[in-house]
Structure formats: structure tokens, C-alpha cells
Design a protein around this motif. Structure first.
Motif, short mmCIF file in Angstrom:
data_model
loop_
_atom_site.label_atom_id
_atom_site.label_comp_id
_atom_site.label_asym_id
_atom_site.label_seq_id
_atom_site.Cartn_x
_atom_site.Cartn_y
_atom_site.Cartn_z
N THR A 1 -8.81 -15.23 -2.42
CA THR A 1 -9.89 -16.29 -1.91
C THR A 1 -11.12 -15.19 -1.45
OG1 THR A 1 -8.75 -15.87 0.40
CG2 THR A 1 -8.18 -17.56 -1.24
N GLN A 2 -11.25 -14.10 -1.25
CA GLN A 2 -12.33 -13.35 -0.66
C GLN A 2 -12.05 -11.73 -1.05
OE1 GLN A 2 -12.79 -13.75 3.42
NE2 GLN A 2 -10.95 -13.24 4.24
N ILE A 3 -13.16 -11.09 -0.96
CA ILE A 3 -13.14 -9.74 -1.17
C ILE A 3 -13.83 -9.05 0.19
CG2 ILE A 3 -13.80 -7.70 -2.44
CD1 ILE A 3 -11.82 -9.41 -3.92
N GLU A 4 -13.19 -8.27 0.71
CA GLU A 4 -13.62 -8.03 2.03
C GLU A 4 -14.40 -6.41 1.88
OE1 GLU A 4 -10.19 -7.46 4.65
OE2 GLU A 4 -10.12 -9.45 4.85
N ASP A 5 -15.13 -6.27 2.97
CA ASP A 5 -15.84 -4.76 3.08
C ASP A 5 -15.02 -3.70 2.72
OD1 ASP A 5 -17.78 -2.86 3.40
OD2 ASP A 5 -17.46 -2.88 5.77
N ARG A 6 -15.30 -2.79 1.91
CA ARG A 6 -14.79 -1.49 1.34
C ARG A 6 -13.30 -1.67 0.80
NH1 ARG A 6 -13.41 2.49 3.49
NH2 ARG A 6 -14.32 3.89 1.84
N THR A 7 -12.96 -2.96 0.14
CA THR A 7 -11.74 -3.14 -0.44
C THR A 7 -11.69 -2.19 -1.54
OG1 THR A 7 -12.05 -5.46 0.01
CG2 THR A 7 -10.44 -4.88 -1.77
N PHE A 8 -12.68 -1.79 -2.39
CA PHE A 8 -12.40 -0.94 -3.38
C PHE A 8 -13.26 0.33 -3.31
CE2 PHE A 8 -12.91 -5.40 -5.23
CZ PHE A 8 -11.67 -5.40 -5.77
N SER B 1 -6.78 -0.93 2.64
CA SER B 1 -5.47 0.38 2.55
C SER B 1 -4.75 0.08 1.29
CB SER B 1 -4.38 0.13 3.69
OG SER B 1 -4.18 -1.17 3.81
N THR B 2 -5.05 -1.01 0.58
CA THR B 2 -4.13 -1.17 -0.70
C THR B 2 -4.37 0.08 -1.72
OG1 THR B 2 -4.47 -3.64 -0.47
CG2 THR B 2 -3.77 -2.96 -2.69
N PHE B 3 -5.61 0.45 -1.87
CA PHE B 3 -5.92 1.37 -2.95
C PHE B 3 -6.46 2.76 -2.29
CE2 PHE B 3 -7.30 -2.76 -4.68
CZ PHE B 3 -6.36 -2.93 -5.55
N GLY B 4 -5.80 2.97 -1.01
CA GLY B 4 -6.31 4.16 -0.34
C GLY B 4 -6.13 5.52 -1.06
N ALA C 1 0.74 -1.12 0.02
CA ALA C 1 0.06 -0.03 0.01
C ALA C 1 0.85 1.17 -0.06
CB ALA C 1 -0.98 -0.21 1.31
N LEU C 2 1.99 1.37 0.72
CA LEU C 2 2.90 2.49 0.67
C LEU C 2 3.29 2.87 -0.26
CD1 LEU C 2 3.77 4.63 2.67
CD2 LEU C 2 5.90 3.08 3.10
N GLN C 3 4.06 1.96 -1.31
CA GLN C 3 4.65 2.31 -2.47
C GLN C 3 3.29 2.77 -3.52
OE1 GLN C 3 7.37 -1.26 -1.66
NE2 GLN C 3 7.98 -0.41 -3.56
N LEU C 4 2.48 2.05 -3.70
CA LEU C 4 1.43 1.93 -4.68
C LEU C 4 0.60 3.43 -4.40
CD1 LEU C 4 -0.30 0.66 -6.80
CD2 LEU C 4 -1.59 -0.34 -5.30
N ASN C 5 0.35 3.71 -3.34
CA ASN C 5 -0.49 4.94 -3.11
C ASN C 5 0.33 6.03 -3.45
OD1 ASN C 5 -3.33 4.24 -2.29
ND2 ASN C 5 -2.10 2.90 -0.73
N TYR C 6 1.77 6.07 -3.55
CA TYR C 6 2.47 7.31 -3.88
C TYR C 6 2.03 7.58 -5.30
CZ TYR C 6 5.63 7.50 0.00
OH TYR C 6 6.29 7.87 1.26
#
Length: 325
Positions: free
Chosen positions: A123-130, A104-107, A79-84
Motif C-alpha cells: 500500500t505504501q513505500i516508506e522512507d529508505r525502504t530500499f 530493515s527488510t533488505f538491511g 528480515a532476520l532470515q533474509l539478511n543472512y
């Protein structure tokens, strides 16, 4: 008049070299660095596909608009590198080994419009992933063979989403409450999943039947169970499930009605008691008010009688005095 000295040949060579470098130098934001085994061009595109990468590439230009890291062996999106990369519009991470992603991955990717996560091991998509992806238009989640659960609110905030493809996963049910509310959704891919067509997927089957034009490969979106509907299209069993799932009342339905009856009975009893108390108080008030009025009338009658008696007595005295005169 004093003339300036003519430039030397060495000075001219340096000047020409400077002009040449300025003319061919790439976009300033991309000169900050380009990852190893990647190609960065002046169109803000970073191409790292098929480079046998095991880690997310470092030293990505901050102005990157398109990032293609497909066909590698990347197991995590940091997340840290991607969100730059706040200007990122296009991200292709297909055909890697991603196991999970989180909110946080796409924050910070507010401009991201295209996201491809197909051919991974999710395996699963959690709440508010996107949830942070407010500009997301197309999302591909196909061919994650272990993906068997998508949270009901996973797409509830993606109001710009037009195309969603979850084909060829391991989904047996899908809560469509948030999908129905998406105003821009135009296409939904569901084929290739082992759908279980029972009361849990009743709403999904009815939706496919009513708005079949929205579904990619609708003819190949079929039930895998129960056995009596295996192989039938979801759109064919929608009305049947509606009839079968609402024929009688279940155990919890009876409990619900008993609880509702008890609440209504209790509310009626309390209301009747309160009304009775109020009526008694009202009657007492009226009775007391009547007694007070009767006593006031009696006092007025006594006072009126006294005044009339005194008047007659005075007239008699006067008459007597007149007679004497």
C-alpha cells in the motif's frame, strides 16, 4: 623385500564409493540444506516458485545468489532470515501477498541487483525502504493495486538504479525530486496509474515532456483527472500546468511577502540606529580629540612666549654691563 598386502575387495568398493560421492556431491555451501518443496542447484540458484508456500522458506543455503519464490502466498519477508543471504544478487517475490516492507527488510543485501515485488498487496513505500540496496539496478513494483503512496526519498540512495517500474498501481501523484538526481536511471514505467494532472504533478508532467525517452509506454501514461485533462498524456499537459499554476499569487505567497517586508524593514531600522550611534560616538571622539590638540597648542605657545621674554631680559643686562665697562 617385504611386499604390502593387496587391498581387499571390500576396501576397493569403499574407495570407489568415496570417489563417486566426492565427484557428484553438490556445492558445499548448498549441502547445508535446501528448503522443502524447493530445488537448489550447483549454480547457487534456489527455485521455490509455485509451491503454495505461506511462509518464507527456511534452511536456505547461505551462499544463495538467486532466490525465486514467486507465485506463492507469502505475506511477509522476515528480515532476520533474509539478511543472512548477504551474497544474494537476484530476488523474485512477485505474485505473493506482501502487505508491507521496511528499511530493515533488505538491511544486509548490499549485492542485490534485481528485485521484483510486483503483483503483491503493498500500500505504501516508506522512507529508505530500499536505502541499503546500494547495488540495485532493476526494481519492479508493478500491479500492487493498493499502492497509492511512495515517499519522496524512497529511492534517493539507489545511485545504481537503471530501471524502475511502478506501472499499474494506484498512484495519483509522485514526487520526482530524488528520481531526477539518480545518475544511472534509464527507464521509468508509469502507465496504468490514475494520475491527477494538477499543480502537484506539474514537475512530473514536465519531466515526461522533456525526457520522454526515459518513460516506458509514455503514450499510455495519461491523466485521469481533473475532467478537463482526462485522457490526455502527461507530456501534453506539462506546459499548460506550468502556465496555470504560476499565474497569480496565493494566500501563502502574500503572507510570505509581508513577512519578508517586515524582516527587511526591521533590519533596515536596526542598521540605521546602529549607524547613528556609531556616528555620534565618532563625532564625540573627534571633538574630544580636537579639544585636546587645542589645549596642547595653547600650552606650547605659553611656554614659547616665556622663553623668549627671558632671553630679551638677559641681553639687556649684558648690554648694561658692557656699557659700564
Amino acid at each position: 623385500m617385504r611386499l604390502l598386502p593387496a587391498p581387499s575387495s571390500q576396501s576397493l568398493r569403499l574407495l570407489f564409493l568415496f570417489i563417486f560421492v566426492m565427484g557428484v556431491a553438490p556445492y558445499p555451501a548448498l549441502t547445508a540444506g535446501c528448503p522443502d518443496r524447493c530445488v537448489c542447484d550447483d549454480q547457487l540458484v534456489v527455485q521455490c516458485a509455485g509451491q503454495e508456500l505461506t511462509l518464507f522458506p527456511n534452511d536456505l543455503p547461505l551462499a544463495t545468489r538467486q532466490l525465486i519464490i514467486s507465485n506463492n502466498n507469502i505475506g511477509e519477508l522476515p528480515a532476520l532470515q533474509l539478511n543472512y543471504l548477504s551474497d544474494l544478487v537476484y530476488l523474485d517475490v512477485s505474485n505473493n501477498t506482501l502487505i508491507e516492507i521496511s528499511e530493515s527488510t533488505f538491511g544486509n543485501l548490499r549485492k542485490l541487483a534485481y528485485l521484483d515485488l510486483s503483483f503483491n498487496t503493498l500500500t505504501q513505500i516508506e522512507d529508505r525502504t530500499f536505502g541499503p540496496l546500494s547495488s540495485l539496478v532493476m526494481l519492479r513494483l508493478t500491479d500492487n493495486l493498493g499502492l497509492n503512496e511512495i515517499h519522496p526519498d524512497a529511492f534517493s540512495e539507489n545511485m545504481a538504479l537503471q530501471v524502475l517500474d511502478v506501472s499499474r498501481n494506484n498512484l495519483t501523484t509522485l514526487n520526482i525530486s530524488s528520481l531526477i538526481a539518480l545518475p544511472s536511471l534509464r527507464s521509468l514505467g508509469l502507465s496504468g496509474n490514475p494520475w491527477r494532472c494538477d499543480c502537484e504533478t506539474e514537475d512530473l508532467c514536465l519531466w515526461v515532456q522533456i525526457e520522454g525517452f526515459k518513460f516506458q509506454d509514455e503514450g499510455q501514461t495519461v491523466c485521469q483527472g481533473p475532467p478537463e485533462v482526462s485522457g490526455q498524456r502527461l507530456a501534453e499537459v506539462g506546459m499548460q500546468l506550468r502556465a496555470d499554476c504560476h499565474q497569480g499569487l496565493g494566500y501563502w505567497d502574500y503572507l510570505f511577502f509581508i513577512a519578508i517586508g517586515f524582516v527587511i524593514f526591521s533590519a533596515g531600522t536596526v542598521s540605521a540606529w546602529v549607524m547613528g550611534v556609531l556616528m555620534v560616538l565618532y563625532e564625540r571622539y573627534n571633538k574630544r580629540k580636537g579639544e585636546d590638540m587645542d589645549s596642547d597648542d595653547e600650552e606650547e605657545r605659553h611656554m614659547g612666549g616665556g622663553m623668549m621674554g627671558g632671553g630679551h631680559q638677559g641681553n639687556g643686562d649684558l648690554n648694561k654691563a658692557g656699557m659700564q665697562v
